[in-house]
Design a protein around this motif. Structure first.
Motif, mmCIF file in Angstrom:
data_model
loop_
_atom_site.group_PDB
_atom_site.id
_atom_site.type_symbol
_atom_site.label_atom_id
_atom_site.label_comp_id
_atom_site.label_asym_id
_atom_site.label_seq_id
_atom_site.Cartn_x
_atom_site.Cartn_y
_atom_site.Cartn_z
ATOM 1 N N SER A 92 0.829 -1.201 0.000
ATOM 2 C CA SER A 92 0.000 0.000 0.000
ATOM 3 C C SER A 92 0.869 1.260 0.000
ATOM 4 N N ALA A 93 1.934 1.266 0.787
ATOM 5 C CA ALA A 93 2.851 2.410 0.818
ATOM 6 C C ALA A 93 3.537 2.590 -0.537
ATOM 7 N N GLN A 94 3.950 1.497 -1.147
ATOM 8 C CA GLN A 94 4.602 1.564 -2.457
ATOM 9 C C GLN A 94 3.653 2.094 -3.524
ATOM 10 N N THR A 95 2.403 1.653 -3.461
ATOM 11 C CA THR A 95 1.397 2.140 -4.402
ATOM 12 C C THR A 95 1.146 3.634 -4.188
ATOM 13 N N ASP A 109 11.291 3.603 5.029
ATOM 14 C CA ASP A 109 11.143 2.297 4.412
ATOM 15 C C ASP A 109 11.233 2.347 2.890
ATOM 16 N N TYR A 110 10.568 3.317 2.294
ATOM 17 C CA TYR A 110 10.511 3.358 0.833
ATOM 18 C C TYR A 110 10.619 4.791 0.353
ATOM 19 N N TYR A 111 11.201 4.959 -0.847
ATOM 20 C CA TYR A 111 11.221 6.274 -1.464
ATOM 21 C C TYR A 111 11.135 6.103 -2.973
ATOM 22 N N HIS A 128 -0.419 3.442 8.758
ATOM 23 C CA HIS A 128 0.807 2.711 9.086
ATOM 24 C C HIS A 128 2.073 3.388 8.552
ATOM 25 N N PHE A 129 1.907 4.232 7.547
ATOM 26 C CA PHE A 129 3.027 4.974 6.967
ATOM 27 C C PHE A 129 2.648 6.444 6.907
ATOM 28 N N ARG A 130 3.640 7.305 7.057
ATOM 29 C CA ARG A 130 3.430 8.733 6.818
ATOM 30 C C ARG A 130 4.242 9.099 5.586
ATOM 31 N N LYS A 158 5.401 4.194 10.512
ATOM 32 C CA LYS A 158 5.070 4.849 11.783
ATOM 33 C C LYS A 158 5.447 3.986 12.981
ATOM 34 N N LYS A 159 5.476 2.680 12.806
ATOM 35 C CA LYS A 159 5.786 1.784 13.926
ATOM 36 C C LYS A 159 7.279 1.783 14.225
#
Length: 120
Positions: free
Chosen positions: A33-36, A109-111, A84-86, A103-104
């Motif tokens: 979801s964060a990658q998307t 984690d990803y860029y 879960h991600f900002r 956030k945890k």
């Protein structure tokens, strides 16, 4: 009574094995979801640049910019969720890096960058 004890033991064993597997599946889904979300930012930034001749860079530090990105880059649509991600965008009018922070753990984690360079 022994049968009931055996059933309880089997359920206990299955839960010991099943819960970590389920948590790993959830973690993978959250990461995807964060990658998307980052891919969506890349596409929206390209559209923004084609209209405005520069990239959208939120003002301020790289805190939780998720709401600002949703409002200004996605025209108020809730594309990014910060459960879960900002999300954060840094850069200048000619380049940017969009980052998803867990956030945890608090780590990066990803860029993804305007050059389509990414770490996933």
């Amino acid at each position: 009574m022994i049968e009931l004890l055996i059933v309880v033991a089997i359920i206990g064993i299955l839960s010991v094995v099943g819960i970590p597997i389920f948590n790993n599946v959830l973690g993978g889904t959250r990461a995807k979801s964060a990658q998307t979300g980052l891919e969506s930012i890349l596409l929206a930034e390209e559209e923004y640049k084609s209209i405005n001749k520069n990239y959208y860079i939120p003002s301020g530090s790289c805190g939780d910019q998720t709401n600002s990105i949703n409002t200004n880059l996605f025209d108020g649509d809730i594309i990014l969720k910060n459960d879960h991600f900002r999300f954060c965008i840094t850069g200048s009018s000619s380049l940017f890096t969009a980052t998803a922070y867990n956030k945890k753990t608090g780590g990066t984690d990803y860029y993804i960058k305007n050059t389509k360079e990414k770490n996933y």
